[in-house]
Design a protein around this motif. Structure first.
Motif, PDB file in Angstrom:
ATOM      1  N   ASN A  68       0.882  -1.022   0.599  1.00  0.00           N
ATOM      2  CA  ASN A  68       0.135   0.233   0.100  1.00  0.00           C
ATOM      3  C   ASN A  68       0.688   1.119   0.085  1.00  0.00           C
ATOM      4  O   ASN A  68       1.627   1.725   0.968  1.00  0.00           O
ATOM      5  N   ASN A  69       1.198   2.220  -0.835  1.00  0.00           N
ATOM      6  CA  ASN A  69       1.286   3.574  -0.969  1.00  0.00           C
ATOM      7  C   ASN A  69       2.669   2.980  -1.161  1.00  0.00           C
ATOM      8  O   ASN A  69       3.513   4.192  -0.057  1.00  0.00           O
ATOM      9  N   LEU A  70       3.380   2.017  -1.279  1.00  0.00           N
ATOM     10  CA  LEU A  70       4.701   1.712  -1.015  1.00  0.00           C
ATOM     11  C   LEU A  70       5.952   3.387  -1.708  1.00  0.00           C
ATOM     12  O   LEU A  70       5.378   3.282  -2.742  1.00  0.00           O
ATOM     13  N   GLU A  71       6.773   3.841  -0.674  1.00  0.00           N
ATOM     14  CA  GLU A  71       7.365   4.798  -1.215  1.00  0.00           C
ATOM     15  C   GLU A  71       9.323   4.485  -0.218  1.00  0.00           C
ATOM     16  O   GLU A  71       8.913   3.506   0.019  1.00  0.00           O
ATOM     17  N   PHE A  72       9.987   4.685  -2.118  1.00  0.00           N
ATOM     18  CA  PHE A  72      10.909   3.646  -1.249  1.00  0.00           C
ATOM     19  C   PHE A  72      12.424   4.025  -2.167  1.00  0.00           C
ATOM     20  O   PHE A  72      12.358   4.362  -4.076  1.00  0.00           O
ATOM     21  N   GLY A  73      13.639   4.079  -1.578  1.00  0.00           N
ATOM     22  CA  GLY A  73      14.520   5.052  -2.770  1.00  0.00           C
ATOM     23  C   GLY A  73      16.571   4.831  -2.383  1.00  0.00           C
ATOM     24  O   GLY A  73      15.590   4.412  -0.661  1.00  0.00           O
ATOM     25  N   PHE A  74      17.328   5.351  -2.891  1.00  0.00           N
ATOM     26  CA  PHE A  74      18.362   4.703  -2.224  1.00  0.00           C
ATOM     27  C   PHE A  74      18.802   6.601  -2.635  1.00  0.00           C
ATOM     28  O   PHE A  74      18.916   6.980  -3.532  1.00  0.00           O
ATOM     29  N   GLY A  75      18.922   7.391  -1.546  1.00  0.00           N
ATOM     30  CA  GLY A  75      19.811   8.429  -1.609  1.00  0.00           C
ATOM     31  C   GLY A  75      18.457   9.475  -1.992  1.00  0.00           C
ATOM     32  O   GLY A  75      17.481   9.669  -1.670  1.00  0.00           O
ATOM     33  N   ASP A  76      19.246   9.978  -3.794  1.00  0.00           N
ATOM     34  CA  ASP A  76      18.099  10.938  -3.982  1.00  0.00           C
ATOM     35  C   ASP A  76      17.085   9.673  -4.633  1.00  0.00           C
ATOM     36  O   ASP A  76      16.055  10.659  -5.386  1.00  0.00           O
ATOM     37  N   VAL A  78      14.736   7.561  -6.461  1.00  0.00           N
ATOM     38  CA  VAL A  78      13.571   7.117  -6.082  1.00  0.00           C
ATOM     39  C   VAL A  78      13.017   5.294  -6.869  1.00  0.00           C
ATOM     40  O   VAL A  78      13.370   6.214  -8.088  1.00  0.00           O
ATOM     41  N   LEU A  79      12.693   4.858  -6.090  1.00  0.00           N
ATOM     42  CA  LEU A  79      12.351   3.599  -7.153  1.00  0.00           C
ATOM     43  C   LEU A  79      11.536   3.500  -6.984  1.00  0.00           C
ATOM     44  O   LEU A  79      10.595   3.014  -8.532  1.00  0.00           O
ATOM     45  N   PHE A  80      10.614   3.755  -5.876  1.00  0.00           N
ATOM     46  CA  PHE A  80       8.990   3.761  -5.701  1.00  0.00           C
ATOM     47  C   PHE A  80       8.098   5.087  -4.934  1.00  0.00           C
ATOM     48  O   PHE A  80       8.931   5.318  -4.143  1.00  0.00           O
ATOM     49  N   ASN A  81       7.171   5.201  -6.100  1.00  0.00           N
ATOM     50  CA  ASN A  81       6.474   6.462  -4.943  1.00  0.00           C
ATOM     51  C   ASN A  81       4.531   5.949  -5.388  1.00  0.00           C
ATOM     52  O   ASN A  81       4.266   6.040  -6.294  1.00  0.00           O
ATOM     53  N   LYS A  82       4.260   5.845  -3.683  1.00  0.00           N
ATOM     54  CA  LYS A  82       2.858   5.601  -4.019  1.00  0.00           C
ATOM     55  C   LYS A  82       2.496   4.117  -4.981  1.00  0.00           C
ATOM     56  O   LYS A  82       1.439   4.081  -5.369  1.00  0.00           O
ATOM     57  N   ALA A  83       3.526   3.619  -4.566  1.00  0.00           N
ATOM     58  CA  ALA A  83       2.916   2.215  -5.445  1.00  0.00           C
ATOM     59  C   ALA A  83       2.230   0.820  -4.558  1.00  0.00           C
ATOM     60  O   ALA A  83       2.271   1.178  -3.627  1.00  0.00           O
ATOM     61  N   ASN A  84       1.408   0.688  -5.419  1.00  0.00           N
ATOM     62  CA  ASN A  84      -0.236  -0.706  -5.111  1.00  0.00           C
ATOM     63  C   ASN A  84       0.621  -2.281  -5.588  1.00  0.00           C
ATOM     64  O   ASN A  84       0.379  -1.705  -6.891  1.00  0.00           O
ATOM     65  N   LEU A  85      -0.037  -3.247  -4.615  1.00  0.00           N
ATOM     66  CA  LEU A  85       0.456  -4.132  -4.918  1.00  0.00           C
ATOM     67  C   LEU A  85      -0.561  -5.279  -4.124  1.00  0.00           C
ATOM     68  O   LEU A  85      -0.341  -5.479  -2.863  1.00  0.00           O
ATOM     69  N   THR A  86      -0.924  -6.195  -5.096  1.00  0.00           N
ATOM     70  CA  THR A  86      -1.685  -7.387  -3.791  1.00  0.00           C
ATOM     71  C   THR A  86      -1.624  -8.003  -4.368  1.00  0.00           C
ATOM     72  O   THR A  86      -1.696  -8.683  -5.967  1.00  0.00           O
ATOM     73  N   ILE A  87      -1.189  -9.439  -4.144  1.00  0.00           N
ATOM     74  CA  ILE A  87      -0.828 -10.695  -4.331  1.00  0.00           C
ATOM     75  C   ILE A  87      -1.363 -12.170  -3.656  1.00  0.00           C
ATOM     76  O   ILE A  87      -1.620 -11.888  -2.612  1.00  0.00           O
ATOM     77  N   GLU A  88      -2.198 -12.718  -4.937  1.00  0.00           N
ATOM     78  CA  GLU A  88      -3.306 -13.530  -3.853  1.00  0.00           C
ATOM     79  C   GLU A  88      -2.600 -15.606  -4.023  1.00  0.00           C
ATOM     80  O   GLU A  88      -1.875 -15.855  -5.014  1.00  0.00           O
ATOM     81  N   GLY A 118       8.079   4.823   3.657  1.00  0.00           N
ATOM     82  CA  GLY A 118       6.778   5.153   3.237  1.00  0.00           C
ATOM     83  C   GLY A 118       5.596   4.084   2.723  1.00  0.00           C
ATOM     84  O   GLY A 118       6.232   3.484   2.037  1.00  0.00           O
ATOM     85  N   GLY A 119       3.954   4.599   3.521  1.00  0.00           N
ATOM     86  CA  GLY A 119       3.594   3.283   2.554  1.00  0.00           C
ATOM     87  C   GLY A 119       3.291   1.564   3.538  1.00  0.00           C
ATOM     88  O   GLY A 119       4.386   1.718   4.557  1.00  0.00           O
ATOM     89  N   GLU A 120       3.126   0.940   2.873  1.00  0.00           N
ATOM     90  CA  GLU A 120       3.437  -0.724   3.621  1.00  0.00           C
ATOM     91  C   GLU A 120       3.281  -1.764   3.195  1.00  0.00           C
ATOM     92  O   GLU A 120       3.175  -1.942   1.995  1.00  0.00           O
ATOM     93  N   VAL A 121       4.640  -2.673   3.856  1.00  0.00           N
ATOM     94  CA  VAL A 121       4.360  -3.822   2.397  1.00  0.00           C
ATOM     95  C   VAL A 121       3.929  -5.448   4.029  1.00  0.00           C
ATOM     96  O   VAL A 121       4.656  -5.530   4.727  1.00  0.00           O
ATOM     97  N   LEU A 122       3.281  -5.680   2.876  1.00  0.00           N
ATOM     98  CA  LEU A 122       2.878  -6.897   4.022  1.00  0.00           C
ATOM     99  C   LEU A 122       2.627  -7.882   4.271  1.00  0.00           C
ATOM    100  O   LEU A 122       1.696  -8.311   2.946  1.00  0.00           O
TER     101      LEU A 122
END
Length: 310
Positions: A68-76, A78-88, A118-122
């Motif tokens: 949900n709303n994943l935010e991640f990067g290294f330094g400046d 940015v790899l993910f900005n508000k990314a969303n995904l569900t796996i079943e 930011g966001g969460e990975v569950l």
């Protein structure tokens, strides 16, 4: 065979049995062997069967991974900005994209080896047992141990016969079990590392660049998946279908695929091919593929224009 540099695969396993094999039927093989014995045909290269089974684990819940709303990067960067995904449960995903886009970072986030900004990975709450085969798995092998010692050390409550059976399914013959890891080829080390990976009961399998580890053709691996997720523009573009569906919906990907296939066909005459096609026939086939691509592109463009004016 693909214009994309690397691929990450995730299997949400319902029944932990995957069989990766390439070959003809038993009848065709028997006929071929007779011809080879009579020296009427040369023996072609044949990929050995590798049967992959994971220990019993029980059935997971429907929800396996939620991003949900994943935010991640290294330094400046940015790899993910508000990314969303569900796996079943039961889904088989291919995560694709160019180098440096974050494909190898995504499993580390799922495995809790990296923390999101930011966001969460569950992970799902019911019986979700993740198992991660990362890029440097081969480098973690102890070179001074034997093949058998390597697997026995990692096995818990496995009988000796079962361990040897596992090694056999990964194409390690009896005379190889006492061989030092340092004497193995790169492909043999990869299969040994995969043996260790298979010892762990799992309901979520995450494999980073399995085509490199196991020498399995990229296109063959992509035939297994039923969902494609492309890492693009710091987000996750979801295609709810197999790789052919992804190509149908993505003109740029289709162009890269055709360009790579044309490039491989140009190199093919340097290798003794199974087909007896002449160079002229191969050139004609390439031309047909290019024409088919252009026709598909024009058809797609016409469809988009008609939608614009309707």
């Amino acid at each position: 065979m693909l214009g994309l540099d690397h691929r990450l695969f995730m299997w949400v396993v319902d029944k932990c049995t995957l069989i990766l094999t390439e070959g003809d039927s038993a009848k065709a093989l028997a006929k071929l062997e007779r011809l080879q014995e009579e020296e009427l045909v040369e023996k072609p290269f044949q990929r050995k069967q590798m049967k992959i089974r994971f220990p019993e684990h029980g059935r997971s819940g429907r929800s396996v991974v939620t991003i949900n709303n994943l935010e991640f990067g290294f330094g400046d960067k940015v790899l993910f900005n508000k990314a969303n995904l569900t796996i079943e449960r039961g889904e088989k995903l291919a995560i694709i994209g160019p180098n440096g886009c974050g494909k190898s970072t995504l499993p580390k986030l799922i495995m809790d080896l990296e923390k999101p900004r930011g966001g969460e990975v569950l992970l799902g709450e019911h019986n979700v047992l993740p198992n991660y085969f990362e890029q440097n798995q081969v480098e973690a092998l102890h070179l001074n141990k034997t093949v058998l010692e390597t697997v026995v050390e990692a096995a818990e409550d496995w009988r000796s016969d079962d361990i040897k059976g596992l090694l056999g399914r990964c194409n390690f013959k009896a005379d190889m079990l006492d061989r030092k890891v340092s004497l193995l080829s790169g492909g043999e080390k990869a299969r040994l590392a995969f043996c260790k990976f298979m010892l762990k009961p799992s309901s979520l399998l995450v494999l980073d660049e399995p085509t490199n580890h196991l020498d399995i053709p990229s296109k063959e691996m992509l035939e297994i998946v039923n969902r494609v997720v492309e890492v693009k523009d710091c987000n996750l573009q979801d295609y709810a279908g197999d790789y052919n569906y992804y190509l149908e919906k993505n003109l740029d990907a289709r162009m890269r695929e055709l360009e790579r296939e044309a490039e491989l066909e140009e190199k093919a005459p340097k290798i003794k091919a199974k087909s007896k096609m002449s160079k002229a026939e191969k050139e004609a086939l390439k031309k047909q593929k290019r024409q088919a691509f252009q026709q598909a592109k024009q058809k797609s463009k016409g469809t988009n224009n008609s939608k614009r004016w309707n």
